[in-house]
Write an enzyme that holds these catalytic residues in place. Structure first.
Site, mmCIF file in Angstrom:
data_model
loop_
_atom_site.group_PDB
_atom_site.id
_atom_site.type_symbol
_atom_site.label_atom_id
_atom_site.label_comp_id
_atom_site.label_asym_id
_atom_site.label_seq_id
_atom_site.Cartn_x
_atom_site.Cartn_y
_atom_site.Cartn_z
ATOM 1 N N ARG A 225 3.331 -10.161 0.126
ATOM 2 C CA ARG A 225 2.595 -11.226 -0.077
ATOM 3 C C ARG A 225 2.477 -12.613 -0.693
ATOM 4 O O ARG A 225 3.811 -12.215 -0.732
ATOM 5 C CB ARG A 225 1.545 -10.264 -1.374
ATOM 6 N N HIS A 273 -0.833 -15.504 7.902
ATOM 7 C CA HIS A 273 -1.223 -13.800 7.323
ATOM 8 C C HIS A 273 -1.842 -13.217 8.205
ATOM 9 O O HIS A 273 -3.000 -13.052 8.536
ATOM 10 C CB HIS A 273 -2.346 -14.351 5.898
HETATM 11 P P1 NAP Z 1 2.699 1.508 0.449
HETATM 12 O O1 NAP Z 1 2.548 2.711 0.897
HETATM 13 O O2 NAP Z 1 2.363 1.729 -0.663
HETATM 14 O O3 NAP Z 1 4.353 1.258 -0.167
HETATM 15 C C1 NAP Z 1 4.189 0.671 -0.910
HETATM 16 C C2 NAP Z 1 6.187 0.477 -1.380
HETATM 17 O O4 NAP Z 1 6.827 -0.359 -2.919
HETATM 18 C C3 NAP Z 1 6.920 1.982 -1.853
HETATM 19 O O5 NAP Z 1 8.058 2.267 -0.866
HETATM 20 C C4 NAP Z 1 7.020 1.676 -3.724
HETATM 21 O O6 NAP Z 1 7.578 2.362 -3.740
HETATM 22 C C5 NAP Z 1 7.043 1.120 -3.324
HETATM 23 N N1 NAP Z 1 7.060 -0.531 -4.069
HETATM 24 C C6 NAP Z 1 6.085 -0.153 -5.372
HETATM 25 N N2 NAP Z 1 5.876 -1.009 -6.442
HETATM 26 C C7 NAP Z 1 7.295 -0.747 -6.724
HETATM 27 C C8 NAP Z 1 8.496 -1.352 -7.130
HETATM 28 N N3 NAP Z 1 8.264 -1.573 -8.861
HETATM 29 N N4 NAP Z 1 9.749 -1.255 -7.629
HETATM 30 C C9 NAP Z 1 10.207 -1.050 -6.040
HETATM 31 N N5 NAP Z 1 9.346 -0.005 -5.300
HETATM 32 C C10 NAP Z 1 8.458 -0.446 -5.282
HETATM 33 O O7 NAP Z 1 2.552 0.091 0.777
HETATM 34 P P2 NAP Z 1 2.953 -0.225 2.431
HETATM 35 O O8 NAP Z 1 1.311 0.911 2.940
HETATM 36 O O9 NAP Z 1 3.875 -0.060 2.775
HETATM 37 O O10 NAP Z 1 2.534 -2.051 2.434
HETATM 38 C C11 NAP Z 1 2.812 -2.674 1.473
HETATM 39 C C12 NAP Z 1 2.768 -3.810 1.517
HETATM 40 O O11 NAP Z 1 2.560 -4.531 2.567
HETATM 41 C C13 NAP Z 1 0.712 -4.272 0.878
HETATM 42 O O12 NAP Z 1 0.409 -3.563 -0.234
HETATM 43 C C14 NAP Z 1 -0.072 -5.537 1.002
HETATM 44 O O13 NAP Z 1 0.105 -6.562 0.264
HETATM 45 C C15 NAP Z 1 1.648 -6.271 2.549
HETATM 46 N N6 NAP Z 1 0.783 -6.233 4.294
HETATM 47 C C16 NAP Z 1 0.578 -7.293 4.713
HETATM 48 C C17 NAP Z 1 0.468 -7.436 5.864
HETATM 49 C C18 NAP Z 1 -0.048 -8.285 7.101
HETATM 50 O O14 NAP Z 1 -0.507 -8.540 7.783
HETATM 51 N N7 NAP Z 1 0.732 -9.437 6.200
HETATM 52 C C19 NAP Z 1 -0.456 -6.694 6.227
HETATM 53 C C20 NAP Z 1 -0.595 -5.108 5.466
HETATM 54 C C21 NAP Z 1 0.216 -5.437 4.190
HETATM 55 P P3 NAP Z 1 7.530 4.058 -4.032
HETATM 56 O O15 NAP Z 1 7.818 4.965 -2.783
HETATM 57 O O16 NAP Z 1 7.967 5.179 -5.284
HETATM 58 O O17 NAP Z 1 5.774 4.429 -4.313
HETATM 59 C C1 GLV Z 2 -2.726 -7.277 4.889
HETATM 60 O O1 GLV Z 2 -2.751 -8.262 3.914
HETATM 61 C C2 GLV Z 2 -3.333 -6.174 4.482
HETATM 62 O O2 GLV Z 2 -2.964 -5.001 3.160
HETATM 63 O O3 GLV Z 2 -3.289 -5.107 4.623
#
Ligand code: NAP
Ligand code: GLV
Length: 310
Positions: A225, A273
């Site tokens: 983000r 994005h």
């Molecule tokens: P997820 O499965 O919830 O993983 C989040 C990771 O971040 C976990 O490893 C978590 O730790 C870690 N984390 C959260 N808070 C933290 C903190 N305070 N300190 C250290 N580590 C922390 O999320 P995801 O599915 O991988 O997605 C991540 C993000 O990608 C989404 O929230 C979204 O904003 C972004 N995204 C962007 C796009 C795009 O097109 N640009 C698309 C999809 C997603 P734990 O393992 O300990 O829980």
């Molecule tokens: C895209 O930004 C997502 O959070 O899936």
């Protein structure tokens, strides 16, 4: 009972078709045509939907994000109290993000921008060979997206590190957690890749202090983000050469205003994005499954932990 979809109209039509293909009996309403508020039992929303608006539906039982992130649903005023929020975890969403990470790591690692400039100038000159096994990659966030990117970068031979909130052990990934873990990982990250959720704890995590910890000449990739990056600090680090280049997919605000310095920066590669875009047909099964579960009072899948903020 009905399901409310809320995003831009063209995407809502795709969502509607994907959900109906799986479950033809669903009653789907496209925002703002919600019909009678008491008939809405679930809302599937993307970033523009105002959470205050969802307080109009007295029988709402579930909110589902149209993406992996949920920061748009949790920011004030947040979801109506007591209503669970689910997010998407999806094979194609995950693999698309890893493709974006690999594309940009390899773009910088293989000096692609320098070779393109040489080609434009008709210069035949090889640059120093990049050593993959000496190029360390630190990933902020080892969740669905970070762990997949870590595995794929590791398969290419990069030494991979990852930072998570809780201690985590993944094969082939050197794990870090907590404040000290962050600083230790940053100090060894020739590439820093941000795949964190945006929470009060992670907002502004890429700032003057953390950028200064990176080795000189590091590369920064952010597809999480825009709020994770303090733009003035990244621009200053690019200006000084401390950060060699950045690949950015997400910004604050979006769309990025036309006058923003990133647009024309020679060492910033931007995408709008678009690193990983939800494909409704791919995620429809988990949405339908959660609708089924909420009706039956069964435990929901991909539920957001409000206390953790993601
Ligand atoms: P997820 O499965 O919830 O993983 C989040 C990771 O971040 C976990 O490893 C978590 O730790 C870690 N984390 C959260 N808070 C933290 C903190 N305070 N300190 C250290 N580590 C922390 O999320 P995801 O599915 O991988 O997605 C991540 C993000 O990608 C989404 O929230 C979204 O904003 C972004 N995204 C962007 C796009 C795009 O097109 N640009 C698309 C999809 C997603 P734990 O393992 O300990 O829980
Ligand atoms: C895209 O930004 C997502 O959070 O899936």
């Amino acid at each position: 009972m009905a399901i409310l979809l809320s995003t831009k109209m063209s995407a809502m039509q795709d969502w509607r078709a994907a959900l109906l293909a799986l479950e033809p009996s669903l009653d789907i309403r496209l925002f703002p045509d919600a019909g009678a508020p008491e008939e809405i039992e679930a809302a599937v929303c993307w970033t523009a939907h105002d959470m205050a608006e969802l307080r109009r539906y007295p029988n709402l039982k579930l909110i589902i994000s149209m993406g992996a992130g949920v920061d748009h649903l949790l920011r004030p005023p947040g979801p109506p109290p007591g209503i669970p929020v689910a997010r998407l975890v999806d094979r194609l969403l995950t693999s698309a993000m890893s493709e974006w990470v690999l594309l940009n790591v390899l773009r910088f690692h293989r000096q692609d921008q320098a070779y393109r400039a040489q080609q434009a100038a008709r210069v035949w000159d090889e640059l120093p060979a990049p050593a993959t096994d000496a190029t360390r990659i630190g990933i902020l966030g080892l969740g669905a997206l970070g762990s997949d990117a870590a595995a794929k970068l590791g398969a290419l031979g990069f030494p991979v590190m990852g930072w998570s909130r809780r201690e985590k052990t993944l094969p082939g990934v050197k794990g870090f957690h907590g404040a000290e873990g962050l600083d230790a990982m940053l100090a060894q990250s020739d590439f820093l890749v941000c795949l964190l959720p945006l929470t009060p704890e992670t907002r502004g995590i890429i700032n003057a202090r953390t950028l200064a910890l990176l080795p000189r000449g590091a590369f920064v990739l952010n597809a999480a983000r825009g709020g994770h990056v303090v733009d003035s600090a990244l621009l200053a680090a690019l200006e000084s050469g401390h950060v060699a280049a950045a690949a950015l997919d997400v910004f604050e605000p979006e769309p990025l205003p036309a006058e923003h310095p990133y647009w024309a920066h020679p060492r910033v590669v931007m995408t709008p994005h678009a690193a990983s875009i939800t494909i409704p047909a791919s995620v429809a099964p988990q949405v339908v499954e959660n609708l089924r579960r909420v009706r039956q009072g069964a435990p929901l899948i991909n539920l957001v932990d409000f206390s953790a903020g993601y």
